[in-house]
Design a protein around this motif. Sequence first.
Motif, PDB file in Angstrom:
ATOM      1  N   HIS A 138      -7.295  -0.495   5.559  1.00 49.71           N
ATOM      2  CA  HIS A 138      -7.651  -1.820   4.690  1.00 49.71           C
ATOM      3  C   HIS A 138      -6.636  -2.940   5.072  1.00 49.71           C
ATOM      4  CE1 HIS A 138     -10.679   0.109   2.106  1.00 49.71           C
ATOM      5  NE2 HIS A 138      -9.910   1.047   1.896  1.00 49.71           N
ATOM      6  N   LYS A 157      -6.733  -6.105   4.989  1.00 46.20           N
ATOM      7  CA  LYS A 157      -6.460  -7.267   4.007  1.00 46.20           C
ATOM      8  C   LYS A 157      -5.322  -7.051   2.905  1.00 46.20           C
ATOM      9  CE  LYS A 157      -8.997 -11.220   2.063  1.00 46.20           C
ATOM     10  NZ  LYS A 157     -10.489 -11.780   2.296  1.00 46.20           N
ATOM     11  N   SER A 158      -5.741  -5.720   2.282  1.00 44.25           N
ATOM     12  CA  SER A 158      -4.729  -5.393   1.256  1.00 44.25           C
ATOM     13  C   SER A 158      -3.617  -4.651   1.762  1.00 44.25           C
ATOM     14  CB  SER A 158      -5.452  -4.399   0.318  1.00 44.25           C
ATOM     15  OG  SER A 158      -6.204  -3.561   0.687  1.00 44.25           O
ATOM     16  N   GLU A 201      -6.070   4.225   3.303  1.00 44.12           N
ATOM     17  CA  GLU A 201      -6.591   4.866   2.469  1.00 44.12           C
ATOM     18  C   GLU A 201      -7.037   6.330   2.870  1.00 44.12           C
ATOM     19  OE1 GLU A 201     -10.581   4.976  -0.485  1.00 44.12           O
ATOM     20  OE2 GLU A 201     -10.276   3.485   0.764  1.00 44.12           O
ATOM     21  N   ARG A 220      -4.099   5.386  -1.881  1.00 40.27           N
ATOM     22  CA  ARG A 220      -4.007   4.077  -1.072  1.00 40.27           C
ATOM     23  C   ARG A 220      -2.632   3.711  -0.730  1.00 40.27           C
ATOM     24  NH1 ARG A 220      -8.828   0.740  -1.127  1.00 40.27           N
ATOM     25  NH2 ARG A 220      -7.622  -1.135  -1.061  1.00 40.27           N
TER      26      ARG A 220
END
Length: 136
Positions: free
Chosen positions: A17, A19-20, A24, A34
């Motif tokens: 992920h 963007k964040s 995960e 995560r």
Amino acid sequence: MSGLTSTTPIPTDVVVHSKSRVLELQYADDTSYRVPFELLRVYSPSAEVQGHGPGQETLQTGKRDVTLIGVDAVGHYALQLNFSDGHNTGIYSWDILHNLATRQDDLWHEYLAKLEAAGLDRDAPMTAKASGGHCH
């Protein structure tokens, strides 16, 4: 270094992920974790970070904004993570990844305590080693 044990769960899926800034890890028992890129980077199992024995670890700083730019399978037992700061020598076996995922809170606390003890700021840039080693 941790080796693969017969009881270590193997992720059924691994999702980056960007963007964040988390990796995960999904498992067959429907659990998922995560794990922040920064945590993965500061606890890299590489010799560059861990050293070649107890007390030789290099405390990592300035990794809050690091991203993953590549994830490569290493056989059927590990992932090699390629970070935006050029670090790509850590081989994350399934047990290392599971340990990082399940012990995140303790590991964050331990990392922040080490920074405080060393008088370092989490966002301070890494400095080159005096021994002639190099940081990426």
